[in-house]
Design a protein around this motif. Structure first.
Motif, PDB file in Angstrom:
ATOM      1  N   ASP A   1     -10.731 -35.554 -10.281  1.00  0.00           N
ATOM      2  CA  ASP A   1      -9.779 -34.467 -10.475  1.00  0.00           C
ATOM      3  C   ASP A   1      -9.904 -33.435  -9.369  1.00  0.00           C
ATOM      4  O   ASP A   1      -8.897 -32.941  -8.851  1.00  0.00           O
ATOM      5  CB  ASP A   1     -10.010 -33.794 -11.838  1.00  0.00           C
ATOM      6  CG  ASP A   1      -9.660 -34.712 -12.996  1.00  0.00           C
ATOM      7  OD1 ASP A   1      -8.935 -35.699 -12.757  1.00  0.00           O
ATOM      8  OD2 ASP A   1     -10.117 -34.448 -14.122  1.00  0.00           O
ATOM      9  N   LEU A   2     -11.131 -33.110  -9.017  1.00  0.00           N
ATOM     10  CA  LEU A   2     -11.342 -32.119  -7.959  1.00  0.00           C
ATOM     11  C   LEU A   2     -10.724 -32.585  -6.665  1.00  0.00           C
ATOM     12  O   LEU A   2     -10.030 -31.829  -5.980  1.00  0.00           O
ATOM     13  CB  LEU A   2     -12.845 -31.861  -7.785  1.00  0.00           C
ATOM     14  CG  LEU A   2     -13.219 -30.765  -6.784  1.00  0.00           C
ATOM     15  CD1 LEU A   2     -14.446 -30.018  -7.256  1.00  0.00           C
ATOM     16  CD2 LEU A   2     -13.473 -31.335  -5.394  1.00  0.00           C
ATOM     17  N   THR A   3     -10.965 -33.843  -6.326  1.00  0.00           N
ATOM     18  CA  THR A   3     -10.420 -34.367  -5.078  1.00  0.00           C
ATOM     19  C   THR A   3      -8.902 -34.336  -5.089  1.00  0.00           C
ATOM     20  O   THR A   3      -8.264 -33.945  -4.098  1.00  0.00           O
ATOM     21  CB  THR A   3     -10.911 -35.804  -4.860  1.00  0.00           C
ATOM     22  OG1 THR A   3     -12.346 -35.813  -4.842  1.00  0.00           O
ATOM     23  CG2 THR A   3     -10.406 -36.350  -3.542  1.00  0.00           C
ATOM     24  N   ALA A   4      -8.289 -34.720  -6.209  1.00  0.00           N
ATOM     25  CA  ALA A   4      -6.827 -34.760  -6.286  1.00  0.00           C
ATOM     26  C   ALA A   4      -6.226 -33.361  -6.191  1.00  0.00           C
ATOM     27  O   ALA A   4      -5.264 -33.132  -5.442  1.00  0.00           O
ATOM     28  CB  ALA A   4      -6.399 -35.436  -7.583  1.00  0.00           C
ATOM     29  N   VAL A   5      -6.769 -32.410  -6.948  1.00  0.00           N
ATOM     30  CA  VAL A   5      -6.236 -31.045  -6.920  1.00  0.00           C
ATOM     31  C   VAL A   5      -6.463 -30.406  -5.558  1.00  0.00           C
ATOM     32  O   VAL A   5      -5.573 -29.749  -4.997  1.00  0.00           O
ATOM     33  CB  VAL A   5      -6.880 -30.196  -8.038  1.00  0.00           C
ATOM     34  CG1 VAL A   5      -6.445 -28.741  -7.920  1.00  0.00           C
ATOM     35  CG2 VAL A   5      -6.507 -30.741  -9.409  1.00  0.00           C
ATOM     36  N   ALA A   6      -7.669 -30.593  -5.006  1.00  0.00           N
ATOM     37  CA  ALA A   6      -7.963 -30.020  -3.694  1.00  0.00           C
ATOM     38  C   ALA A   6      -7.051 -30.589  -2.620  1.00  0.00           C
ATOM     39  O   ALA A   6      -6.599 -29.862  -1.717  1.00  0.00           O
ATOM     40  CB  ALA A   6      -9.431 -30.276  -3.333  1.00  0.00           C
ATOM     41  N   GLU A   7      -6.736 -31.876  -2.723  1.00  0.00           N
ATOM     42  CA  GLU A   7      -5.835 -32.486  -1.750  1.00  0.00           C
ATOM     43  C   GLU A   7      -4.423 -31.905  -1.857  1.00  0.00           C
ATOM     44  O   GLU A   7      -3.743 -31.712  -0.846  1.00  0.00           O
ATOM     45  CB  GLU A   7      -5.797 -34.001  -1.948  1.00  0.00           C
ATOM     46  CG  GLU A   7      -6.986 -34.729  -1.337  1.00  0.00           C
ATOM     47  CD  GLU A   7      -7.055 -34.530   0.164  1.00  0.00           C
ATOM     48  OE1 GLU A   7      -6.058 -34.787   0.860  1.00  0.00           O
ATOM     49  OE2 GLU A   7      -8.110 -34.082   0.644  1.00  0.00           O
ATOM     50  N   ARG A   8      -3.991 -31.634  -3.085  1.00  0.00           N
ATOM     51  CA  ARG A   8      -2.672 -31.029  -3.254  1.00  0.00           C
ATOM     52  C   ARG A   8      -2.625 -29.637  -2.628  1.00  0.00           C
ATOM     53  O   ARG A   8      -1.664 -29.291  -1.930  1.00  0.00           O
ATOM     54  CB  ARG A   8      -2.309 -30.950  -4.738  1.00  0.00           C
ATOM     55  CG  ARG A   8      -2.086 -32.294  -5.413  1.00  0.00           C
ATOM     56  CD  ARG A   8      -1.201 -32.139  -6.643  1.00  0.00           C
ATOM     57  NE  ARG A   8      -1.698 -31.152  -7.578  1.00  0.00           N
ATOM     58  CZ  ARG A   8      -2.490 -31.419  -8.611  1.00  0.00           C
ATOM     59  NH1 ARG A   8      -2.899 -32.679  -8.815  1.00  0.00           N
ATOM     60  NH2 ARG A   8      -2.883 -30.474  -9.430  1.00  0.00           N
TER      61      ARG A   8
ATOM     62  N   ALA B   1      -4.264 -22.022 -12.421  1.00  0.00           N
ATOM     63  CA  ALA B   1      -5.522 -21.278 -12.439  1.00  0.00           C
ATOM     64  C   ALA B   1      -6.575 -21.964 -13.301  1.00  0.00           C
ATOM     65  O   ALA B   1      -7.767 -21.969 -12.969  1.00  0.00           O
ATOM     66  CB  ALA B   1      -5.276 -19.853 -12.936  1.00  0.00           C
ATOM     67  N   ASP B   2      -6.141 -22.566 -14.421  1.00  0.00           N
ATOM     68  CA  ASP B   2      -7.092 -23.267 -15.291  1.00  0.00           C
ATOM     69  C   ASP B   2      -7.724 -24.457 -14.572  1.00  0.00           C
ATOM     70  O   ASP B   2      -8.914 -24.746 -14.766  1.00  0.00           O
ATOM     71  CB  ASP B   2      -6.398 -23.742 -16.564  1.00  0.00           C
ATOM     72  CG  ASP B   2      -5.996 -22.593 -17.465  1.00  0.00           C
ATOM     73  OD1 ASP B   2      -6.577 -21.496 -17.306  1.00  0.00           O
ATOM     74  OD2 ASP B   2      -5.108 -22.774 -18.320  1.00  0.00           O
ATOM     75  N   GLU B   3      -6.943 -25.148 -13.732  1.00  0.00           N
ATOM     76  CA  GLU B   3      -7.504 -26.261 -12.964  1.00  0.00           C
ATOM     77  C   GLU B   3      -8.547 -25.764 -11.973  1.00  0.00           C
ATOM     78  O   GLU B   3      -9.598 -26.383 -11.790  1.00  0.00           O
ATOM     79  CB  GLU B   3      -6.384 -26.988 -12.218  1.00  0.00           C
ATOM     80  CG  GLU B   3      -5.424 -27.751 -13.107  1.00  0.00           C
ATOM     81  CD  GLU B   3      -4.352 -28.445 -12.303  1.00  0.00           C
ATOM     82  OE1 GLU B   3      -4.312 -29.695 -12.311  1.00  0.00           O
ATOM     83  OE2 GLU B   3      -3.548 -27.748 -11.658  1.00  0.00           O
ATOM     84  N   ILE B   4      -8.260 -24.648 -11.331  1.00  0.00           N
ATOM     85  CA  ILE B   4      -9.219 -24.091 -10.379  1.00  0.00           C
ATOM     86  C   ILE B   4     -10.507 -23.693 -11.086  1.00  0.00           C
ATOM     87  O   ILE B   4     -11.613 -23.916 -10.569  1.00  0.00           O
ATOM     88  CB  ILE B   4      -8.608 -22.881  -9.646  1.00  0.00           C
ATOM     89  CG1 ILE B   4      -7.351 -23.309  -8.878  1.00  0.00           C
ATOM     90  CG2 ILE B   4      -9.618 -22.245  -8.707  1.00  0.00           C
ATOM     91  CD1 ILE B   4      -7.596 -24.362  -7.820  1.00  0.00           C
ATOM     92  N   LEU B   5     -10.396 -23.126 -12.283  1.00  0.00           N
ATOM     93  CA  LEU B   5     -11.599 -22.753 -13.034  1.00  0.00           C
ATOM     94  C   LEU B   5     -12.439 -23.973 -13.374  1.00  0.00           C
ATOM     95  O   LEU B   5     -13.675 -23.932 -13.312  1.00  0.00           O
ATOM     96  CB  LEU B   5     -11.210 -22.000 -14.311  1.00  0.00           C
ATOM     97  CG  LEU B   5     -10.704 -20.568 -14.127  1.00  0.00           C
ATOM     98  CD1 LEU B   5     -10.235 -19.998 -15.451  1.00  0.00           C
ATOM     99  CD2 LEU B   5     -11.806 -19.691 -13.531  1.00  0.00           C
ATOM    100  N   LYS B   6     -11.792 -25.070 -13.745  1.00  0.00           N
ATOM    101  CA  LYS B   6     -12.529 -26.304 -14.034  1.00  0.00           C
ATOM    102  C   LYS B   6     -13.222 -26.839 -12.778  1.00  0.00           C
ATOM    103  O   LYS B   6     -14.352 -27.331 -12.839  1.00  0.00           O
ATOM    104  CB  LYS B   6     -11.589 -27.361 -14.606  1.00  0.00           C
ATOM    105  CG  LYS B   6     -11.058 -27.039 -15.999  1.00  0.00           C
ATOM    106  CD  LYS B   6     -10.092 -28.107 -16.480  1.00  0.00           C
ATOM    107  CE  LYS B   6      -9.537 -27.773 -17.863  1.00  0.00           C
ATOM    108  NZ  LYS B   6      -8.548 -28.787 -18.319  1.00  0.00           N
TER     109      LYS B   6
END
Length: 357
Positions: free
Chosen positions: A24-31, A223-228
């Motif tokens: 999840d981190l990799t996917a969100v960070a890539e976006r 923001a919730d994704e960033i907190l996770k």
């Protein structure tokens, strides 16, 4: 979570739940990275460092000459995340209460009512921070370190995640107030964008020539994704040799003959947090010496004060940090290591030359 030492000694596999967090981190960070790079052409290292600071719960100082995209980078990062954003244009007449807020007497309630200032946002953009007076600059100290504001004896918590992205021009000194050491020390990292390559500048003319790319930029992460993701970064393991390596690098700045002020213990903590975020962005649940090396210049250099002799010899703080990196022994790796994004038996410390942002 499977730790560095457990895997090195027992050849274990990473915890499955943590591996999903890593994906999840990799996917969100890539976006987020892709969104920012749509605006900032040809500067992937700068964009990666910005993400690293965000996930490490730090603050970023963007220092460069006018016109290279300092404010554009800050706005692109802020708009790529579905967070509250406030921009503060620092000027000599800006008051501390404009930043922190003020208590106003309410005639109807016959009581004081607190009116929050611009600092009450999840991403705060401080444009030309060195144009404000030292008194106004000091209004940021408590909020940047403790993520709270105290007004008239009352403490107010700031929203989370919280990040200050400040810009300043190091060339134009007229009408500016240099940031004091205590202020610079609260920024996790400093980055200089630099001029683009001719190819990137040509592409910029094609893409940005007729429209403002920020107008079409939409949030790609909540923001919730960033907190996770921040919580996942906190769980990244740092082995004792890597921790000691970071301490040795920082300690070397305090005894270097070309420096009259070395890095603080806060710098050590920031370096370790940034290394953990860098490791997670690389798909690992453990930090390597490479992560520390890659971030040492960005995290340490802006905190250091060269001696008068070093300044006369045109020795910069960045050059001193690079020298310390070359002189400080790198810890020897254990035999093998696994982690999310890597296969079993991959080398724990890839032997690569030090990188810097």
């Amino acid at each position: 979570m499977t730790t560095f030492d457990d895997q090195a000694n027992h050849g274990g596999t990473p915890d499955r739940a943590y591996a999903r967090v890593g994906d999840d981190l990799t996917a969100v960070a890539e976006r987020v990275r892709g969104s920012v790079e749509d605006v900032i052409e040809g500067k992937p290292e700068v964009v990666r460092l910005s993400l690293t600071v965000l996930l490490a719960e730090g603050h970023l100082l963007i220092e460069d000459v006018p016109g290279v995209g300092k404010t554009m980078l800050a706005k692109a990062l802020a708009r790529s995340i579905d967070c509250s954003v406030r921009r503060i244009q620092f000027t000599p007449d800006l008051l501390p209460s404009d930043i922190t807020g003020v208590s106003i007497w309410d005639q109807q309630r016959r009581d004081f009512e607190f009116k929050p200032g611009a600092i009450f946002a999840q991403v705060v953009i401080g444009d030309e921070i060195n144009r404000a007076s030292p008194k106004t600059q000091s209004a940021l100290l408590e909020s940047m370190e403790e993520r709270q504001v105290t007004i008239d004896g009352q403490t107010y918590e700031l929203p989370s995640p919280f990040m200050v992205v400040a810009t300043q021009n190091p060339v134009e000194m007229e009408g500016t107030y240099p940031l004091p050491e205590a202020q610079r020390d609260r920024f996790m990292a400093r980055v200089s964008i630099g001029y683009p390559s001719p190819e990137a500048e040509l592409e910029m003319l094609d893409v940005h020539g007729g429209v403002n790319p920020l107008d079409d930029l939409q949030p790609v992460a909540h923001a919730d994704e960033i907190l996770k993701l921040i919580e996942a970064v906190r769980g990244v393991h740092v082995a004792e040799p890597v921790r000691r390596y970071a301490v040795d690098l920082v300690a070397a700045t305090r005894s270097h003959p070309d420096l009259r002020l070395g890095a603080s213990p806060r710098a050590t903590l920031h370096l370790l947090r940034a290394a953990k975020a860098s490791a997670a962005l690389s798909g690992r649940e453990y930090a390597l010496p490479d992560d520390v090396q890659a971030l040492a210049v960005a995290v340490l250099a802006h905190r250091l004060l060269p001696t008068a002799q070093a300044q006369l010899g045109r020795r910069s703080a960045e050059q001193v940090v690079q020298e310390i990196l070359q002189r400080t022994p790198v810890p020897a790796p254990p035999q093998q290591q696994t982690g999310f994004g890597m296969s079993r038996g991959a080398p724990a410390y890839p032997q690569q030359p030090p990188r810097s942002f």
